[in-house]
Design a protein around this motif. Structure first.
Motif, PDB file in Angstrom:
ATOM      1  N   GLN A 143       0.850  -1.190   0.000  1.00  0.00           N
ATOM      2  CA  GLN A 143       0.000   0.000   0.000  1.00  0.00           C
ATOM      3  C   GLN A 143       0.888   1.243   0.000  1.00  0.00           C
ATOM      4  OE1 GLN A 143      -2.596   1.630  -0.852  1.00  0.00           O
ATOM      5  NE2 GLN A 143      -4.120   0.971   0.660  1.00  0.00           N
ATOM      6  N   LEU A 144       0.728   2.072  -1.021  1.00  0.00           N
ATOM      7  CA  LEU A 144       1.453   3.338  -1.126  1.00  0.00           C
ATOM      8  C   LEU A 144       0.457   4.472  -0.942  1.00  0.00           C
ATOM      9  CD1 LEU A 144       4.094   4.898  -1.931  1.00  0.00           C
ATOM     10  CD2 LEU A 144       3.234   4.829  -4.289  1.00  0.00           C
ATOM     11  N   ALA A 145       0.843   5.480  -0.189  1.00  0.00           N
ATOM     12  CA  ALA A 145      -0.015   6.654   0.006  1.00  0.00           C
ATOM     13  C   ALA A 145       0.789   7.909  -0.299  1.00  0.00           C
ATOM     14  CB  ALA A 145      -0.544   6.699   1.433  1.00  0.00           C
ATOM     15  N   ASN A 146       0.397   8.609  -1.341  1.00  0.00           N
ATOM     16  CA  ASN A 146       0.974   9.914  -1.649  1.00  0.00           C
ATOM     17  C   ASN A 146       0.141  10.986  -0.973  1.00  0.00           C
ATOM     18  OD1 ASN A 146       3.185   9.554  -3.860  1.00  0.00           O
ATOM     19  ND2 ASN A 146       1.512   8.229  -4.522  1.00  0.00           N
ATOM     20  N   TYR A 178       7.069  13.702   9.624  1.00  0.00           N
ATOM     21  CA  TYR A 178       5.795  12.987   9.589  1.00  0.00           C
ATOM     22  C   TYR A 178       6.044  11.514   9.883  1.00  0.00           C
ATOM     23  CZ  TYR A 178       6.949  11.158   4.916  1.00  0.00           C
ATOM     24  OH  TYR A 178       7.545  10.501   3.863  1.00  0.00           O
ATOM     25  N   PHE A 179       4.997  10.820  10.305  1.00  0.00           N
ATOM     26  CA  PHE A 179       5.102   9.393  10.599  1.00  0.00           C
ATOM     27  C   PHE A 179       4.205   8.601   9.671  1.00  0.00           C
ATOM     28  CE2 PHE A 179       1.467  10.728  13.143  1.00  0.00           C
ATOM     29  CZ  PHE A 179       0.550   9.714  12.909  1.00  0.00           C
ATOM     30  N   SER A 180       4.552   7.353   9.463  1.00  0.00           N
ATOM     31  CA  SER A 180       3.653   6.391   8.823  1.00  0.00           C
ATOM     32  C   SER A 180       3.675   5.139   9.687  1.00  0.00           C
ATOM     33  CB  SER A 180       4.081   6.078   7.393  1.00  0.00           C
ATOM     34  OG  SER A 180       5.391   5.540   7.349  1.00  0.00           O
ATOM     35  N   ILE A 234       2.388  -2.506  14.276  1.00  0.00           N
ATOM     36  CA  ILE A 234       3.333  -3.521  13.811  1.00  0.00           C
ATOM     37  C   ILE A 234       4.512  -2.921  13.057  1.00  0.00           C
ATOM     38  CG2 ILE A 234       1.562  -5.312  13.738  1.00  0.00           C
ATOM     39  CD1 ILE A 234       1.452  -4.996  10.735  1.00  0.00           C
ATOM     40  N   ALA A 235       4.441  -1.641  12.716  1.00  0.00           N
ATOM     41  CA  ALA A 235       5.569  -0.975  12.059  1.00  0.00           C
ATOM     42  C   ALA A 235       5.368   0.532  12.137  1.00  0.00           C
ATOM     43  CB  ALA A 235       5.706  -1.409  10.599  1.00  0.00           C
ATOM     44  N   LYS A 236       6.475   1.250  12.239  1.00  0.00           N
ATOM     45  CA  LYS A 236       6.404   2.713  12.235  1.00  0.00           C
ATOM     46  C   LYS A 236       7.673   3.273  11.618  1.00  0.00           C
ATOM     47  CE  LYS A 236       6.125   6.930  14.962  1.00  0.00           C
ATOM     48  NZ  LYS A 236       6.102   7.578  16.291  1.00  0.00           N
ATOM     49  N   ARG A 237       7.494   4.298  10.783  1.00  0.00           N
ATOM     50  CA  ARG A 237       8.621   5.011  10.205  1.00  0.00           C
ATOM     51  C   ARG A 237       8.386   6.510  10.344  1.00  0.00           C
ATOM     52  NH1 ARG A 237       9.759   1.802   4.449  1.00  0.00           N
ATOM     53  NH2 ARG A 237      10.351  -0.211   5.391  1.00  0.00           N
ATOM     54  N   VAL A 238       9.487   7.238  10.472  1.00  0.00           N
ATOM     55  CA  VAL A 238       9.417   8.697  10.542  1.00  0.00           C
ATOM     56  C   VAL A 238      10.190   9.261   9.355  1.00  0.00           C
ATOM     57  CG1 VAL A 238      10.004  10.764  11.872  1.00  0.00           C
ATOM     58  CG2 VAL A 238       9.189   8.714  13.054  1.00  0.00           C
ATOM     59  N   GLY A 239       9.565  10.156   8.631  1.00  0.00           N
ATOM     60  CA  GLY A 239      10.205  10.783   7.481  1.00  0.00           C
ATOM     61  C   GLY A 239      10.109  12.292   7.575  1.00  0.00           C
ATOM     62  N   GLY A 296       0.544  10.970   9.511  1.00  0.00           N
ATOM     63  CA  GLY A 296       0.297  12.253  10.165  1.00  0.00           C
ATOM     64  C   GLY A 296       1.605  12.930  10.504  1.00  0.00           C
ATOM     65  N   PHE A 297       1.526  14.152  10.968  1.00  0.00           N
ATOM     66  CA  PHE A 297       2.726  14.857  11.401  1.00  0.00           C
ATOM     67  C   PHE A 297       3.251  14.249  12.697  1.00  0.00           C
ATOM     68  CE2 PHE A 297       0.912  18.405   8.830  1.00  0.00           C
ATOM     69  CZ  PHE A 297       1.986  18.546   7.956  1.00  0.00           C
ATOM     70  N   GLN A 298       4.556  14.125  12.808  1.00  0.00           N
ATOM     71  CA  GLN A 298       5.192  13.638  14.024  1.00  0.00           C
ATOM     72  C   GLN A 298       5.267  14.806  15.004  1.00  0.00           C
ATOM     73  OE1 GLN A 298       5.992  10.586  14.754  1.00  0.00           O
ATOM     74  NE2 GLN A 298       7.105  10.899  16.652  1.00  0.00           N
ATOM     75  N   LEU A 299       4.250  14.915  15.829  1.00  0.00           N
ATOM     76  CA  LEU A 299       4.112  16.060  16.725  1.00  0.00           C
ATOM     77  C   LEU A 299       4.784  15.820  18.065  1.00  0.00           C
ATOM     78  CD1 LEU A 299       0.291  16.694  16.123  1.00  0.00           C
ATOM     79  CD2 LEU A 299       2.201  17.830  14.971  1.00  0.00           C
TER      80      LEU A 299
END
Length: 224
Positions: free
Chosen positions: A97-100, A120-122, A132-137, A210-213
């Motif tokens: 799943q890709l989300a732009n 931001y985080f995904s 189960i997974a988290k990334r910060v970009g 969302g934004f990594q607040l």
């Protein structure tokens, strides 16, 4: 970052995956009554693609100058995640799943050209609660000289095991079996049965963006 309870998630903007939309097109809609073959039941569509959502209170970020002020006159930049566009490939054993998404921002002063980098985080969530997974970009917003409005673009992606996102055959049968009027369980919603509901929940995945607040930024969003 704070995860939102299932009741608060009603405020979340939900988006179906592109592949799911293609499958639904021209077919029965969710909750349509199916009366074919002399039976009656509910026709519902479901995809192995994770749903894509922006959790409540994480779709906006406000930067202040000075940073410690919360006065409206000190607002420097306000940015919002928008135009979230899912694109899913569910043909393999790993569903991708890709989300732009775009970020639209306004600044207080229309000064020289400027760039602002925002985190931001995904996050991939199973069953509404299990991360189960988290990334910060990072996404970069660019303001042209003399312009108050700036834009940026970001992406988030997730891989999910097809097997984990697929309902067991016996659960699918219990949900989709046609029930005739007068049968003992004709008026029973299959999803009200605890083991069926639990199986559906386990097979449900979300890609949250969302934004990594900071805690302070999150509290500001909740209060305003």
């Amino acid at each position: 970052m704070m995860f939102i309870s299932s009741s608060s998630r009603k405020l979340v903007a939900m988006l179906c995956g592109g592949a799911a939309l293609a499958t639904i097109a021209g077919c029965a809609k969710d909750n349509d009554i199916d009366v074919s073959a002399g039976g009656a039941g509910i026709t519902a569509t479901r995809s192995t693609c994770p749903a894509v959502a922006v959790p409540a209170y994480t779709g906006d970020i406000t930067l202040f100058d000075p940073a410690t002020s919360r006065d409206a006159r000190a607002i420097d930049v306000v940015a919002t995640i928008t135009h979230v566009t899912p694109q899913c490939n569910d043909e393999g054993e790993k569903v991708y799943q890709l989300a732009n998404f775009d970020v639209v921002a306004t600044r207080r002063d229309a000064g020289p050209a400027r760039t602002v980098t925002l985190p931001y985080f995904s996050t991939v969530v199973q069953g509404g609660t299990a991360v189960i997974a988290k990334r910060v970009g990072q996404v970069t917003v660019s303001f042209a000289e003399g312009q108050l409005r700036g834009t940026g673009h970001g992406q988030a992606a997730a891989y999910v095991d097809r097997a984990a996102a697929t309902l067991p055959a016996d659960i699918r049968e219990r949900i989709t079996r046609k029930r005739k009027a007068g049968e003992e369980d004709a008026a029973i919603d299959p999803l009200s049965i605890p083991e069926v509901r639990a199986a559906v929940q386990r097979a449900s995945f979300e890609l949250l963006v969302g934004f990594q607040l900071t805690q302070d930024q999150l509290e500001y969003n909740v209060r305003r």
